[in-house]
Design an enzyme around this catalytic site. Structure first.
Site, mmCIF file in Angstrom:
data_model
loop_
_atom_site.group_PDB
_atom_site.id
_atom_site.type_symbol
_atom_site.label_atom_id
_atom_site.label_comp_id
_atom_site.label_asym_id
_atom_site.label_seq_id
_atom_site.Cartn_x
_atom_site.Cartn_y
_atom_site.Cartn_z
ATOM 1 N N SER A 41 -15.233 82.674 -11.813
ATOM 2 C CA SER A 41 -14.472 82.646 -13.150
ATOM 3 C C SER A 41 -14.977 83.456 -14.106
ATOM 4 O O SER A 41 -14.097 84.082 -15.021
ATOM 5 C CB SER A 41 -14.322 80.936 -13.403
ATOM 6 O OG SER A 41 -15.496 80.732 -13.567
ATOM 7 N N GLY A 75 -13.403 79.925 -9.136
ATOM 8 C CA GLY A 75 -13.955 78.886 -8.133
ATOM 9 C C GLY A 75 -14.470 79.483 -7.004
ATOM 10 O O GLY A 75 -15.004 78.525 -6.060
ATOM 11 N N ASN A 104 -20.765 78.756 -8.940
ATOM 12 C CA ASN A 104 -20.254 77.496 -8.308
ATOM 13 C C ASN A 104 -20.887 76.546 -7.131
ATOM 14 O O ASN A 104 -20.828 75.370 -6.783
ATOM 15 C CB ASN A 104 -18.652 77.808 -7.843
ATOM 16 C CG ASN A 104 -17.649 78.241 -8.994
ATOM 17 O OD1 ASN A 104 -17.471 77.472 -9.701
ATOM 18 N ND2 ASN A 104 -17.292 79.345 -8.810
ATOM 19 N N ASP A 185 -14.812 73.899 -22.432
ATOM 20 C CA ASP A 185 -15.557 73.204 -21.328
ATOM 21 C C ASP A 185 -16.981 73.451 -21.221
ATOM 22 O O ASP A 185 -17.773 73.113 -20.657
ATOM 23 C CB ASP A 185 -14.808 73.893 -20.055
ATOM 24 C CG ASP A 185 -14.831 75.050 -19.790
ATOM 25 O OD1 ASP A 185 -15.670 75.736 -20.734
ATOM 26 O OD2 ASP A 185 -14.358 75.731 -18.730
ATOM 27 N N HIS A 188 -17.346 78.533 -19.919
ATOM 28 C CA HIS A 188 -16.584 79.772 -19.545
ATOM 29 C C HIS A 188 -16.697 80.448 -21.013
ATOM 30 O O HIS A 188 -16.373 80.000 -22.102
ATOM 31 C CB HIS A 188 -15.380 79.527 -19.087
ATOM 32 C CG HIS A 188 -15.269 79.320 -17.562
ATOM 33 N ND1 HIS A 188 -14.849 77.926 -17.599
ATOM 34 C CD2 HIS A 188 -15.356 79.720 -16.624
ATOM 35 C CE1 HIS A 188 -14.937 77.701 -16.136
ATOM 36 N NE2 HIS A 188 -15.298 78.710 -15.594
#
Length: 221
Positions: A41, A75, A104, A185, A188
């Site tokens: 991502s 992801g 991830n 979040d 990011h």
């Protein structure tokens, strides 16, 4: 007696010459070096417009000099990347592969040894296909504990040493701890942070680009 070609043959020869000249430009463009970005991502511009992501900014900077293929998927894990890479190498024949994977794996608490094996396989496959490799490292939040975190970040350093590939130690350097540059979040970066990500990558990428004959004199080094 002077030998003369038939008029039809002469016209055919001229036609072939013009065709070659017309095709020369497209053929040269097709031969531009390809940069393949294998990421998650962070490289897929999660949560922002794709054209604002650092990979798109890189493509803009290299417009006319190289073609950037962004094969990043939000992801994605190192296992997924290792599975997809062989076909992408066959399809695009990249000169440089940028590996930005592992985040991830870490967030899921996967074994660092598994992550290391997957990234090693990707480095070896890229080199076997004739591509140079740039490894982009990442870190994980402190709440994962110092032992796991050290093992995780150590994977990138050990791979860089083992294979002699250039390493960006932390893609989010100067960004991750700046609240205004991170999305809600906390994982990011925002669109405003993307030029900083490119600036983190550029010093390690520029020598690989020069080795491909890409002129960087008018660009930021």
């Amino acid at each position: 007696m002077t030998k003369r070609f038939p008029v039809g043959r002469h016209h055919t020869a001229l036609g072939l010459l013009w065709l070659i000249l017309l095709l020369a430009g497209p053929l040269q463009a097709a031969e531009r070096p390809v940069l393949l970005v294998m990421g998650d991502s962070l490289s897929a511009a999660y949560g922002i417009e794709r054209q604002a992501g650092w990979v798109s900014l890189l493509a803009t900077r290299l417009a006319g000099e190289a073609r950037v293929v962004n094969a990043s998927i939000s992801g994605e894990t190192t296992r997924g990347g290792a599975t997809r890479l062989p076909e992408l190498l066959r399809q695009h024949a990249p000169a440089i592969v940028l590996l930005e994977l592992g985040g991830n794996d870490g967030l899921r608490g996967l074994p660092p040894g598994q992550m290391r094996a997957n990234l090693a396989a990707m480095i070896e496959a890229s080199r076997a296909a004739g591509a140079e490799v740039l490894l982009l490292g990442i870190d994980i939040p402190p709440n994962y504990g110092p032992a796991y975190r050290d093992a995780f970040t150590g994977v990138y350093r050990r791979l860089a040493d083992r294979y002699g590939v250039p390493l960006v130690p932390f893609l989010l350097q100067g960004v991750a701890l700046e609240e205004e540059l991170m999305q809600a979040d906390g994982l990011h970066p925002t669109a405003e942070a993307q030029p900083a990500l490119l600036d983190n990558v550029w010093p390690r990428l520029a020598p690989l680009l020069r080795a491909q004959g890409i002129e960087l004199a008018a660009r930021q080094d």
